[in-house]
Design a protein around this motif. Structure first.
Motif, PDB file in Angstrom:
ATOM      1  N   MET A 125      94.901  14.667  44.365  1.00  0.00           N
ATOM      2  CA  MET A 125      94.500  14.988  45.728  1.00  0.00           C
ATOM      3  C   MET A 125      94.112  13.700  46.473  1.00  0.00           C
ATOM      4  O   MET A 125      93.487  12.816  45.897  1.00  0.00           O
ATOM      5  N   GLN A 142      89.487  11.892  51.563  1.00  0.00           N
ATOM      6  CA  GLN A 142      89.306  12.168  52.984  1.00  0.00           C
ATOM      7  C   GLN A 142      89.495  10.888  53.795  1.00  0.00           C
ATOM      8  O   GLN A 142      88.896   9.855  53.486  1.00  0.00           O
ATOM      9  N   ALA A 164      96.383  27.253  47.346  1.00  0.00           N
ATOM     10  CA  ALA A 164      95.052  26.639  47.444  1.00  0.00           C
ATOM     11  C   ALA A 164      95.159  25.121  47.410  1.00  0.00           C
ATOM     12  O   ALA A 164      94.428  24.420  48.120  1.00  0.00           O
ATOM     13  N   LYS A 202      96.215  23.898  50.895  1.00  0.00           N
ATOM     14  CA  LYS A 202      95.131  23.958  51.869  1.00  0.00           C
ATOM     15  C   LYS A 202      94.053  22.917  51.578  1.00  0.00           C
ATOM     16  O   LYS A 202      93.486  22.329  52.503  1.00  0.00           O
ATOM     17  N   GLU A 203      93.772  22.676  50.306  1.00  0.00           N
ATOM     18  CA  GLU A 203      92.787  21.667  49.947  1.00  0.00           C
ATOM     19  C   GLU A 203      93.296  20.275  50.317  1.00  0.00           C
ATOM     20  O   GLU A 203      92.519  19.421  50.786  1.00  0.00           O
ATOM     21  N   SER A 204      94.590  20.040  50.137  1.00  0.00           N
ATOM     22  CA  SER A 204      95.170  18.746  50.504  1.00  0.00           C
ATOM     23  C   SER A 204      95.067  18.515  52.006  1.00  0.00           C
ATOM     24  O   SER A 204      94.731  17.419  52.465  1.00  0.00           O
ATOM     25  N   LYS A 222      92.890  19.789  54.005  1.00  0.00           N
ATOM     26  CA  LYS A 222      91.472  19.552  54.300  1.00  0.00           C
ATOM     27  C   LYS A 222      91.087  18.108  53.994  1.00  0.00           C
ATOM     28  O   LYS A 222      90.386  17.457  54.779  1.00  0.00           O
ATOM     29  N   ARG A 223      91.573  17.569  52.888  1.00  0.00           N
ATOM     30  CA  ARG A 223      91.189  16.234  52.463  1.00  0.00           C
ATOM     31  C   ARG A 223      91.825  15.144  53.318  1.00  0.00           C
ATOM     32  O   ARG A 223      91.179  14.135  53.614  1.00  0.00           O
TER      33      ARG A 223
END
Length: 227
Positions: A1, A4, A41, A44-46, A48-49
């Motif tokens: 991942m 941020q 998931a 979506k997490e990627s 977000k980051r």
């Protein structure tokens, strides 16, 4: 991942001066019962980051286990149709993997990212992907620097006043591949980018084509992962 990205950096950029490419690892869909949800998931997490609403290209990193692969791909298809991903593709897929995926998929992979260089040409795989409109991304196009001192390459590079690395990158570009060279050296990065405005001759391309040696410098999921 990915980590941020600094919000200050994002605020200063109205458009991205780069392409955001991420990969879903095979262990994500090891459990067939959760493959779809885990992959979605991960998408979506990627997002977000990285801090952007859309990722340019998301790849299944390798064929992995056969069970769950179709559901993982279906999750990427749905994510693309929802506008979360601009393009979707695969990495390290052989012809049997691509044919198996085609049996259940709605969207053909835009990209297949595989190791490609004159000593590992995957000619049948390249021909297949070209016939399906799948773009080839060549990772390790410099063969992890293991061949930069090869006498045949050095002689050819000296003849046209280029570096061995430039010769390898130019070979890939003239094959129609997207190249992904890797270097932490600024001077080498600059030289690697200087591969436009000139071409290898047909004779030089043919010479480099003759170097095929089935040299895998990394891993080999194309042959090792189940169909």
């Amino acid at each position: 991942m990915p980590q941020q990205l600094p919000r200050r950096m994002l605020a200063q950029c109205r458009c991205r001066p780069f392409c955001c490419v991420l990969q879903i690892m095979p262990n994500t869909w090891n459990n067939p019962s959760t493959a779809y949800d885990a992959t979605m998931a991960g998408v979506k997490e990627s997002i977000k980051r990285v801090g952007f609403p859309t990722i340019d290209l998301m790849l299944l990193h390798a064929p992995g286990q056969a069970e769950g692969r179709a559901d993982a791909w279906r999750a990427l298809e749905d994510a693309q149709q929802q506008g979360l991903l601009r393009s979707i593709g695969v990495s390290n897929f052989g012809i049997p993997h691509l044919e198996k995926l085609a049996q259940s998929s709605r969207i053909t992979p835009a990209v297949n990212q595989i190791e490609l260089h004159p000593w590992l040409q995957w000619r049948k795989e390249v021909e297949y992907c070209n016939s399906k409109g799948i773009i080839l991304e060549a990772y390790s196009p410099l063969a992890k620097a293991s061949k930069l001192s090869d006498p045949k390459l050095v002689d050819l590079a000296q003849k046209v006043n280029k570096t061995p690395a430039q010769m390898l990158l130019r070979w890939s570009l003239q094959k129609g591949f997207v190249v992904l060279p890797k270097s932490t050296n600024p001077e080498r990065q600059k030289a690697n980018a200087d591969v436009g405005g000139w071409e290898l001759s047909n004779a030089d391309m043919a010479e480099m084509d003759s170097w095929e040696a089935d040299l895998v410098t990394g891993w080999d999921p194309i042959r090792d992962h189940p169909v």
